[in-house]
Design an enzyme around this catalytic site. Structure first.
Site, PDB file in Angstrom:
ATOM      1  N   PRO A   1     -66.553 -68.153  37.369  1.00  0.00           N
ATOM      2  CG  PRO A   1     -66.609 -68.664  35.121  1.00  0.00           C
ATOM      3  CD  PRO A   1     -65.664 -68.338  36.219  1.00  0.00           C
ATOM      4  CG  ASN A   2     -71.991 -69.638  36.036  1.00  0.00           C
ATOM      5  OD1 ASN A   2     -72.792 -68.712  35.960  1.00  0.00           O
ATOM      6  ND2 ASN A   2     -71.380 -70.145  34.989  1.00  0.00           N
TER       7      ASN A   2
ATOM      8  NE  ARG B   1     -73.043 -73.946  38.255  1.00  0.00           N
ATOM      9  CZ  ARG B   1     -71.744 -73.978  37.985  1.00  0.00           C
ATOM     10  NH1 ARG B   1     -70.863 -73.539  38.859  1.00  0.00           N
ATOM     11  NH2 ARG B   1     -71.328 -74.457  36.836  1.00  0.00           N
TER      12      ARG B   1
ATOM     13  CE1 TYR C   1     -70.029 -77.766  40.291  1.00  0.00           C
ATOM     14  CE2 TYR C   1     -72.182 -77.258  39.360  1.00  0.00           C
ATOM     15  CZ  TYR C   1     -70.843 -77.569  39.189  1.00  0.00           C
ATOM     16  OH  TYR C   1     -70.311 -77.689  37.927  1.00  0.00           O
TER      17      TYR C   1
ATOM     18  CG  ASN D   1     -63.740 -74.094  41.480  1.00  0.00           C
ATOM     19  OD1 ASN D   1     -63.621 -74.220  40.258  1.00  0.00           O
ATOM     20  ND2 ASN D   1     -64.708 -74.681  42.180  1.00  0.00           N
TER      21      ASN D   1
ATOM     22  CB  ALA E   1     -66.703 -72.780  32.702  1.00  0.00           C
TER      23      ALA E   1
ATOM     24  CG  HIS F   1     -62.951 -77.011  31.831  1.00  0.00           C
ATOM     25  ND1 HIS F   1     -62.244 -77.923  32.573  1.00  0.00           N
ATOM     26  CD2 HIS F   1     -64.119 -76.815  32.519  1.00  0.00           C
ATOM     27  CE1 HIS F   1     -62.957 -78.271  33.636  1.00  0.00           C
ATOM     28  NE2 HIS F   1     -64.093 -77.602  33.632  1.00  0.00           N
TER      29      HIS F   1
ATOM     30  CG  ASP G   1     -50.025 -67.374  29.918  1.00  0.00           C
ATOM     31  OD1 ASP G   1     -49.493 -68.499  29.992  1.00  0.00           O
ATOM     32  OD2 ASP G   1     -50.278 -66.808  28.838  1.00  0.00           O
TER      33      ASP G   1
ATOM     34  CD  GLU H   1     -57.229 -77.067  38.314  1.00  0.00           C
ATOM     35  OE1 GLU H   1     -56.076 -77.485  38.082  1.00  0.00           O
ATOM     36  OE2 GLU H   1     -58.124 -77.057  37.455  1.00  0.00           O
TER      37      GLU H   1
ATOM     38  CG  HIS I   1     -62.173 -78.505  39.516  1.00  0.00           C
ATOM     39  ND1 HIS I   1     -62.670 -77.446  38.778  1.00  0.00           N
ATOM     40  CD2 HIS I   1     -60.883 -78.672  39.156  1.00  0.00           C
ATOM     41  CE1 HIS I   1     -61.701 -77.008  37.985  1.00  0.00           C
ATOM     42  NE2 HIS I   1     -60.611 -77.724  38.194  1.00  0.00           N
TER      43      HIS I   1
ATOM     44  CB  SER J   1     -68.288 -81.666  40.428  1.00  0.00           C
ATOM     45  OG  SER J   1     -67.637 -80.967  39.373  1.00  0.00           O
TER      46      SER J   1
ATOM     47  NE  ARG K   1     -69.991 -82.320  36.232  1.00  0.00           N
ATOM     48  CZ  ARG K   1     -70.200 -81.019  36.441  1.00  0.00           C
ATOM     49  NH1 ARG K   1     -69.381 -80.330  37.226  1.00  0.00           N
ATOM     50  NH2 ARG K   1     -71.226 -80.416  35.870  1.00  0.00           N
TER      51      ARG K   1
ATOM     52  NE  ARG L   1     -68.881 -80.267  33.260  1.00  0.00           N
ATOM     53  CZ  ARG L   1     -69.400 -79.036  33.204  1.00  0.00           C
ATOM     54  NH1 ARG L   1     -68.707 -77.999  33.626  1.00  0.00           N
ATOM     55  NH2 ARG L   1     -70.620 -78.836  32.754  1.00  0.00           N
TER      56      ARG L   1
HETATM   57  C1  DQA Z   1     -66.307 -76.780  38.704  1.00  0.00           C
HETATM   58  C2  DQA Z   1     -66.285 -77.771  37.530  1.00  0.00           C
HETATM   59  C3  DQA Z   1     -66.323 -77.040  36.203  1.00  0.00           C
HETATM   60  O1  DQA Z   1     -66.293 -77.966  35.132  1.00  0.00           O
HETATM   61  C4  DQA Z   1     -67.581 -76.219  36.092  1.00  0.00           C
HETATM   62  O2  DQA Z   1     -67.584 -75.472  34.890  1.00  0.00           O
HETATM   63  C5  DQA Z   1     -67.812 -75.334  37.276  1.00  0.00           C
HETATM   64  C6  DQA Z   1     -67.476 -75.822  38.613  1.00  0.00           C
HETATM   65  C7  DQA Z   1     -66.384 -77.493  40.060  1.00  0.00           C
HETATM   66  O3  DQA Z   1     -66.120 -76.839  41.065  1.00  0.00           O
HETATM   67  O4  DQA Z   1     -66.708 -78.685  40.129  1.00  0.00           O
HETATM   68  O5  DQA Z   1     -68.372 -74.255  37.144  1.00  0.00           O
HETATM   69  O6  DQA Z   1     -65.096 -76.041  38.681  1.00  0.00           O
END
Ligand code: DQA
Length: 146
Positions: free
Chosen positions: A9-10, A17, A22, A72, A75, A78, A85, A96, A98, A100, A105, A109
């Site tokens: 998401p996002n 954003r 990011y 990635n 959110a 977390h 699963d 995985e 991320h 950031s 942070r 997170r």
């Molecule tokens: C993220 C870090 C997450 O905590 C956050 O909710 C994101 C982006 C990152 O790529 O740094 O949406 O996964």
């Protein structure tokens, strides 16, 4: 080799954003660069803001011959036991990512349900983390751990 990149998401908002966290590059632009950097790898990309759609897509990878997953989950990392699963269920090597440094942070997170079922975690290296993950899955994953 087929490698899938999954964004949660996002992450469709990358480029606009919170650019101080990011960056200013959209994922679509970065993906073009990634494809040029890895011409021998078939890179597929899927982004969704919905947990169930991410899960269904990962389930499909078992039949579509995907050999590595860069994820990635944003959110959902977390919060989502269901995503952890399904990664375990399909058994495809996953890394995985991320963008950031989640450990620098907010406390919520610092924990990811996905980390234990992934080969490894790359955090805080910006979009380059995706390239390092692709590199590992295409090459490093073949090397035995020391
Ligand atoms: C993220 C870090 C997450 O905590 C956050 O909710 C994101 C982006 C990152 O790529 O740094 O949406 O996964």
């Amino acid at each position: 080799m087929n490698i899938a990149i999954i964004n949660g998401p996002n992450l469709n908002l990358l480029g606009t954003r919170e650019p101080e966290i990011y960056g200013k590059v959209s994922f679509e632009d970065f993906l073009e660069e990634l494809k040029q950097r890895f011409p021998d790898i078939v890179l597929s990309y899927f982004q969704s803001n919905e947990e169930g759609r991410l899960i269904s897509k990962i389930q499909e990878f078992r039949i579509s011959g995907c050999e590595g997953i860069v994820i990635n989950a944003a959110a959902y990392s977390h919060t989502s036991i269901a995503l952890a699963d399904v990664l375990k269920a399909v058994g495809i090597p996953a890394v995985e990512v991320h963008i950031s440094n989640i450990f620098g942070r907010e406390r919520f997170r610092h924990h990811s349900y996905l980390s234990p079922v992934c080969k490894g975690v790359i955090a805080g290296l910006g979009l380059e983390g995706y390239a390092l993950a692709v590199q590992y899955l295409s090459d490093g994953n073949k090397r035995p751990l020391p």
